[in-house]
Design an enzyme around this catalytic site. Structure first.
Site, PDB file in Angstrom:
ATOM      1  N   ARG A 185      -5.982  19.217  23.764  1.00  0.00           N
ATOM      2  CA  ARG A 185      -4.650  18.977  24.597  1.00  0.00           C
ATOM      3  C   ARG A 185      -4.440  17.347  24.291  1.00  0.00           C
ATOM      4  NH1 ARG A 185      -4.001  19.828  30.024  1.00  0.00           N
ATOM      5  NH2 ARG A 185      -1.666  19.798  29.561  1.00  0.00           N
ATOM      6  N   ASP A 190      -1.585  14.122  22.125  1.00  0.00           N
ATOM      7  CA  ASP A 190      -0.411  13.736  21.592  1.00  0.00           C
ATOM      8  C   ASP A 190      -0.536  14.272  19.953  1.00  0.00           C
ATOM      9  OD1 ASP A 190       0.520  12.543  23.886  1.00  0.00           O
ATOM     10  OD2 ASP A 190       0.277  10.518  23.095  1.00  0.00           O
ATOM     11  N   SER A 210      -5.562   6.595  11.557  1.00  0.00           N
ATOM     12  CA  SER A 210      -6.742   6.808  12.108  1.00  0.00           C
ATOM     13  C   SER A 210      -7.396   5.646  12.895  1.00  0.00           C
ATOM     14  CB  SER A 210      -7.647   7.260  11.032  1.00  0.00           C
ATOM     15  OG  SER A 210      -8.827   7.835  11.649  1.00  0.00           O
ATOM     16  N   LEU A 211      -7.433   4.403  12.173  1.00  0.00           N
ATOM     17  CA  LEU A 211      -8.146   3.348  12.994  1.00  0.00           C
ATOM     18  C   LEU A 211      -7.413   3.088  14.251  1.00  0.00           C
ATOM     19  CD1 LEU A 211     -10.405   1.122  12.416  1.00  0.00           C
ATOM     20  CD2 LEU A 211      -8.472  -0.216  11.094  1.00  0.00           C
ATOM     21  N   GLN A 270       5.223  12.048   4.497  1.00  0.00           N
ATOM     22  CA  GLN A 270       6.033  13.222   4.011  1.00  0.00           C
ATOM     23  C   GLN A 270       6.025  14.296   5.256  1.00  0.00           C
ATOM     24  OE1 GLN A 270       5.066  14.037  -0.313  1.00  0.00           O
ATOM     25  NE2 GLN A 270       3.119  13.419   0.583  1.00  0.00           N
ATOM     26  N   ASP A 297       0.823  -1.163   0.134  1.00  0.00           N
ATOM     27  CA  ASP A 297       0.089   0.008  -0.006  1.00  0.00           C
ATOM     28  C   ASP A 297       0.824   1.147   0.059  1.00  0.00           C
ATOM     29  OD1 ASP A 297      -2.365  -1.607  -0.041  1.00  0.00           O
ATOM     30  OD2 ASP A 297      -2.820  -1.118   1.879  1.00  0.00           O
ATOM     31  N   GLY A 298       1.918   1.271   0.715  1.00  0.00           N
ATOM     32  CA  GLY A 298       2.916   2.424   0.601  1.00  0.00           C
ATOM     33  C   GLY A 298       3.189   3.009  -0.853  1.00  0.00           C
ATOM     34  N   ASP A 326      -3.431  10.730   4.999  1.00  0.00           N
ATOM     35  CA  ASP A 326      -3.950  11.321   6.177  1.00  0.00           C
ATOM     36  C   ASP A 326      -2.802  12.451   6.229  1.00  0.00           C
ATOM     37  OD1 ASP A 326      -1.642  10.333   7.240  1.00  0.00           O
ATOM     38  OD2 ASP A 326      -2.839   8.866   7.967  1.00  0.00           O
TER      39      ASP A 326
END
Length: 298
Positions: A182, A184, A198-199, A253, A80-81, A155
Site C-alpha cells: 500500500r 503511492d 528511484s534515487l 511513456q 539525458d532525456g 524505469d
C-alpha cells in the site's frame, strides 16, 4: 588519425514547435558539430526530426530506423532525456551512442559541450570505453492479453493518480508472491535508472555492470516495505489490487487509467544500449561530480 567510424548520425535535442522556432544558436551548434565530423572523414546523417527543427539541408537525412540500418555511430547532442529516447530506439540495431551534454545533469551524456572538439577525434579513431546498459521490457496485461508494451532504460513506474489516495499493488517475482504494497506506487529501476526517480524515492545506487533491478516502493504505508535489489533474469509482476486512477509509465511513456486486475509484467529486454565514453571514463567519477561527493584530503 583515420576514423574507425565513417558513417555517423547526429541527433539534436528536440524542441516543441509550440514554443517557437529553434534558436539560431542551436542550429549553429548542430551545423558546427556536423561540419566537425565531416572534417574527420565522416559522412554525416541528420536524424529527420532534428533536420526539420533546425532546417539544416547540407546533410543526409534519415529516421531512426534508417540510422540504425546505415550508420556505425550516433552522436546525441542534448540531455539525458534525449539520450534515453534515442538509446531505446537504437538498441535493437546495436548502434553505439556518444553523448554531448546540452542539458543539466548529464549522467549518460558525459562530454561537456565545450569539450567535444578535443574529445571526439580520439573516440572516432577507436579510443573509447564501451558501456553496455540493460533495458527493461514492460507489458500491461489485461484479461490475459497484452494491451501495451514498451521498453525502458531508466524505469517502469506504477503509481496512483494525481487526485487519488494510495494504491494497493501485489508484487510477484518469478511467480512467487512477495508482498502487497500500500503506497503511492512502486518503481522497477535499471542500474541506469537508479540515479533517477528511484534515487529520489530512497532506492539504492546500482553499478551499471550489475545484473540486477531495484524494486522501490514510493512512500509506502508500512515503513518495513524497503527497496529490494533483484536479479535481472527474473520476471516481476505488479497487479493493481485497489485504488483509483493508477497508471504505468515506461521512461515517462505513459499508459493511464489502469484497471483492478491489470498486471504490469517486467523483464529484461533482449537488447542493450551501447554507450561510448572517452578513454579513462569512470562511473565513480560521474557519481562524484553529479552528486557532489567530496574528494577527500591528501
Amino acid at each position: 588519425m583515420s576514423p574507425k567510424f565513417t558513417r555517423v548520425a547526429l541527433v539534436g535535442k528536440y524542441q516543441d514547435p509550440v514554443t517557437g522556432p529553434i534558436a539560431d544558436s542551436a542550429r549553429e551548434l548542430m551545423a558546427g558539430i556536423g561540419a566537425f565530423l565531416q572534417q574527420y572523414g565522416c559522412s554525416v546523417t541528420l536524424e529527420r526530426r532534428t533536420a526539420e527543427l533546425t532546417e539544416l539541408s547540407q546533410f543526409e537525412v534519415a529516421d531512426i530506423d534508417g540510422i540504425g540500418a546505415r550508420c556505425e555511430l550516433c552522436v546525441v547532442v542534448g540531455g539525458d532525456g534525449t539520450m534515453l529516447g534515442v538509446g531505446r530506439q537504437l538498441a535493437r540495431h546495436g548502434t553505439p551512442l556518444i553523448g554531448i551534454n546540452q542539458g543539466r545533469l548529464g549522467f549518460i551524456t558525459d562530454i561537456a559541450l565545450d569539450d567535444y572538439p578535443s574529445v571526439l577525434p580520439a573516440m572516432l579513431a577507436g579510443a573509447f570505453e564501451e558501456d553496455l546498459r540493460a533495458l527493461l521490457l514492460g507489458r500491461v496485461c489485461r484479461d490475459g492479453a497484452c494491451v501495451y508494451e514498451a521498453v525502458a532504460m531508466n524505469d517502469v513506474v506504477v503509481n496512483r493518480g494525481a487526485a487519488s489516495g494510495m494504491v494497493e499493488l501485489r508484487v510477484e517475482v518469478d511467480g512467487h508472491f512477495v508482498a502487497n504494497y500500500r503506497a503511492d506506487g512502486i518503481i522497477v529501476a535499471t542500474p541506469t535508472g537508479s540515479t533517477a526517480y528511484s534515487l529520489s524515492a530512497g532506492g539504492p545506487l546500482l553499478h551499471p555492470q550489475l545484473p540486477g533491478w531495484a524494486l522501490v516502493p514510493i512512500s509506502p504505508h508500512t515503513l518495513s516495505n524497503r527497496p529490494i535489489v533483484l536479479a535481472d533474469p527474473g520476471e516481476i509482476a505488479i497487479e493493481i489490487v485497489a485504488g483509483r486512477d493508477a497508471n504505468a509509465s515506461f521512461d515517462m511513456q505513459s499508459l493511464a487509467s489502469l484497471r483492478h486486475g491489470d498486471r504490469i509484467v517486467v523483464r529484461r529486454s533482449e537488447h542493450q544500449v551501447r554507450f561510448l565514453h572517452p578513454r579513462g571514463w569512470s562511473y565513480f567519477d560521474t557519481l562524484r561530480e553529479k552528486l557532489h561527493w567530496t574528494r577527500g584530503g591528501g
